[in-house]
Design a protein around this motif. Sequence first.
Motif, short mmCIF file in Angstrom:
data_model
loop_
_atom_site.label_atom_id
_atom_site.label_comp_id
_atom_site.label_asym_id
_atom_site.label_seq_id
_atom_site.Cartn_x
_atom_site.Cartn_y
_atom_site.Cartn_z
N GLN A 94 38.06 36.37 34.60
CA GLN A 94 37.79 37.78 34.30
C GLN A 94 38.80 38.32 33.29
OE1 GLN A 94 37.77 39.86 38.03
NE2 GLN A 94 35.80 39.00 38.67
N ALA A 95 40.08 37.99 33.51
CA ALA A 95 41.14 38.45 32.61
C ALA A 95 40.95 37.86 31.22
CB ALA A 95 42.51 38.09 33.17
N SER A 102 36.45 33.86 38.52
CA SER A 102 37.75 34.01 39.16
C SER A 102 38.52 35.11 38.45
CB SER A 102 38.54 32.69 39.07
OG SER A 102 38.92 32.45 37.73
N ARG A 103 39.62 35.55 39.03
CA ARG A 103 40.43 36.59 38.40
C ARG A 103 40.95 36.15 37.03
NH1 ARG A 103 41.41 41.02 41.39
NH2 ARG A 103 41.31 40.85 43.64
#
Length: 81
Positions: free
Chosen positions: A11-12, A7-8
């Motif tokens: 990833q972050a 998910s974003r």
Amino acid sequence: MSTVVYSRAEQAARLAAQGPVRTVEPPRPKRTVLERFPAGAPRGVWPAEAFAAERRREGVPARVVMDLESDSFLVITEVAS
């Protein structure tokens, strides 16, 4: 074989865990050319090396590099900027 999809937020988090990313090349030391010598010296004669050795005996941190464009040896000093 399965592909992992993050998910974003994941990833972050993974990117943040990697630490800072260097995007700028570190500064190169400033070079000063003390003398130039043609590369066509007779075999066994090293005038650039002799000049650099003399400067080192005087306490100057000189070294020899090759300038391919001008086909010559340069005796240089490097100063951190």
